[in-house]
Design an enzyme around this catalytic site. Structure first.
Site, short mmCIF file in Angstrom:
data_model
loop_
_atom_site.label_atom_id
_atom_site.label_comp_id
_atom_site.label_asym_id
_atom_site.label_seq_id
_atom_site.Cartn_x
_atom_site.Cartn_y
_atom_site.Cartn_z
CD GLU A 184 46.17 40.20 40.36
OE1 GLU A 184 46.93 41.18 40.45
OE2 GLU A 184 46.02 39.54 39.32
CB THR A 203 49.46 30.24 33.11
OG1 THR A 203 49.21 31.55 33.63
CG2 THR A 203 48.29 29.33 33.42
CB THR A 204 50.48 32.12 37.95
OG1 THR A 204 51.36 32.94 37.18
CG2 THR A 204 50.87 32.16 39.41
CG ASN A 226 50.01 40.00 31.91
OD1 ASN A 226 50.76 39.79 30.96
ND2 ASN A 226 50.17 39.40 33.07
NE ARG A 275 57.58 29.87 31.21
CZ ARG A 275 56.78 29.09 31.93
NH1 ARG A 275 55.48 29.09 31.71
NH2 ARG A 275 57.27 28.28 32.84
NE ARG A 317 55.64 32.33 33.93
CZ ARG A 317 55.28 31.40 34.82
NH1 ARG A 317 56.19 30.63 35.37
NH2 ARG A 317 54.02 31.22 35.12
N GLY A 329 45.35 39.53 30.80
CA GLY A 329 46.38 39.40 29.78
C GLY A 329 46.03 38.49 28.62
CG HIS A 330 46.08 33.73 27.34
ND1 HIS A 330 45.01 32.91 27.07
CD2 HIS A 330 47.06 33.37 26.48
CE1 HIS A 330 45.35 32.09 26.10
NE2 HIS A 330 46.58 32.34 25.73
CG ASP A 343 53.48 38.46 31.12
OD1 ASP A 343 54.14 39.50 31.27
OD2 ASP A 343 53.05 37.78 32.08
CG HIS A 344 50.68 35.64 26.80
ND1 HIS A 344 51.61 34.64 27.01
CD2 HIS A 344 49.86 35.62 27.88
CE1 HIS A 344 51.35 34.04 28.16
NE2 HIS A 344 50.29 34.61 28.71
CD GLU A 367 51.61 39.17 37.18
OE1 GLU A 367 50.43 39.52 37.09
OE2 GLU A 367 52.06 38.15 36.61
CG HIS A 378 55.14 36.66 35.70
ND1 HIS A 378 54.34 35.55 35.89
CD2 HIS A 378 56.18 36.48 36.56
CE1 HIS A 378 54.87 34.76 36.80
NE2 HIS A 378 56.00 35.30 37.21
CG HIS A 438 45.28 33.29 36.30
ND1 HIS A 438 44.85 32.22 35.59
CD2 HIS A 438 46.62 33.31 36.19
CE1 HIS A 438 45.90 31.59 35.08
NE2 HIS A 438 46.99 32.24 35.43
N GLY A 439 42.86 34.43 33.89
CA GLY A 439 41.89 33.71 33.05
C GLY A 439 40.67 34.52 32.64
N1 PXP Z 1 47.34 38.30 37.64
C1 PXP Z 1 48.40 37.53 37.96
C2 PXP Z 1 48.97 37.66 39.33
C3 PXP Z 1 48.97 36.66 37.01
O1 PXP Z 1 50.02 35.90 37.36
C4 PXP Z 1 48.42 36.61 35.72
C5 PXP Z 1 49.04 35.72 34.68
O2 PXP Z 1 50.33 36.11 34.42
C6 PXP Z 1 47.32 37.45 35.44
C7 PXP Z 1 46.79 38.26 36.42
C8 PXP Z 1 46.72 37.51 34.07
O3 PXP Z 1 46.15 36.29 33.74
P1 PXP Z 1 45.66 36.05 32.25
O4 PXP Z 1 46.86 36.18 31.38
O5 PXP Z 1 45.10 34.68 32.30
O6 PXP Z 1 44.64 37.12 31.96
#
Ligand code: PXP
Length: 240
Positions: free
Chosen positions: A153, A102-103, A9, A51, A47, A216-217, A11-12, A72, A45, A194-195
């Site tokens: 997911e 975040t989500t 991911n 953002r 959004r 991602g993050h 996004d950042h 996403e 993603h 996520h996370g």
């Molecule tokens: N999966 C989904 C569906 C998400 O919305 C996100 C965050 O955008 C991630 C995975 C990745 O999460 P993280 O950035 O915390 O790794």
């Protein structure tokens, strides 16, 4: 046997770009670099408030990427029409609140259920693989199957927080295991995200039946120190 896939991911990368209103760092360059470094797919993603990733990022990344793009999106008419137009190989429908950082949590599958069902149907007809981002709940796994999703997911945020805070995570990982088992039994492809960090991904990689991790993050953050290529390689080694 197929190996577990890593979705990167990015996004950042766009978050850093947008912090200064510049054209760099370029999410496209990050996507292509991640592709070269072994990512199995790229996740972005789009959004509602744009953002981080914007419409142009989506357009250009989709046109240049060779590996699948996982888009996403929230379950809205606007996002549905964008997804139909851009036709990413993978779609993950996520909940979205404007004020969240975040989500937070998985989808409420009962909310706007008839729209969600229609959206899934249209996206599948348009040849995108459709995933629903849900909590590790048996009820939601069954509901995702009823809605005719291809994949789910599982939101790993709670599990990751417990690990980051050095708290007991047995109950949460058992909840995840049960959800993964039921998903597989019902014929859904099960993903997780996520996370996730190196540590939490390593623990979760022991749960069999998860076919894809989306990260991602932490991955983008870690690449500041050891580079994107090394970070991706390390995650791939952990989840394989
Ligand atoms: N999966 C989904 C569906 C998400 O919305 C996100 C965050 O955008 C991630 C995975 C990745 O999460 P993280 O950035 O915390 O790794």
């Amino acid at each position: 046997m197929n190996k577990t896939r890593l979705g990167v991911n990015i996004d950042h990368v766009a978050t850093v770009r947008n912090a200064r209103g510049e054209k760099y760092p370029s999410p496209l360059r990050a996507a292509l670099f991640a592709q070269k470094s072994g990512a199995d797919s790229i996740t972005i993603h789009l959004r509602e408030d744009r953002r981080h990733i914007n419409d142009n990022d989506l357009k250009i990344i989709k046109s240049k990427l060779k590996i699948p793009l996982n888009l996403e999106i929230a379950s809205t008419k606007e996002m549905l029409s964008i997804a139909i137009k851009r036709k990413p190989q993978f779609i993950c429908i996520v909940p979205e609140k404007r004020k969240e950082i975040t989500t937070e949590g998985g989808l409420n599958l009962k909310h706007k259920k008839s729209f969600l069902k229609k959206m899934i149907h249209k996206l599948k007809k348009n040849k995108s693989r459709v995933s629903l981002f849900i909590e590790p709940s048996l009820k939601d796994i069954k509901e995702a199957k009823n809605l005719d999703a291809d994949c789910v997911e599982i939101h790993t945020g709670k599990f990751c927080n417990l690990i980051n805070e050095n708290k007991q995570y047995n109950a949460e990982i058992n909840r995840i295991k049960k959800a993964v088992d039921l998903g597989n039994k019902l014929g859904l492809e099960v993903h997780a995200g996520h996370g996730l960090t190196f540590k939490s991904a390593k623990i979760l990689s022991k749960v069999s039946g998860i076919k894809e991790f989306n990260i991602g993050h932490f991955l983008i953050g870690e690449s500041i120190y050891i580079g994107l290529k090394k970070t991706i390689r390390q995650f791939k080694k952990i989840i394989k």
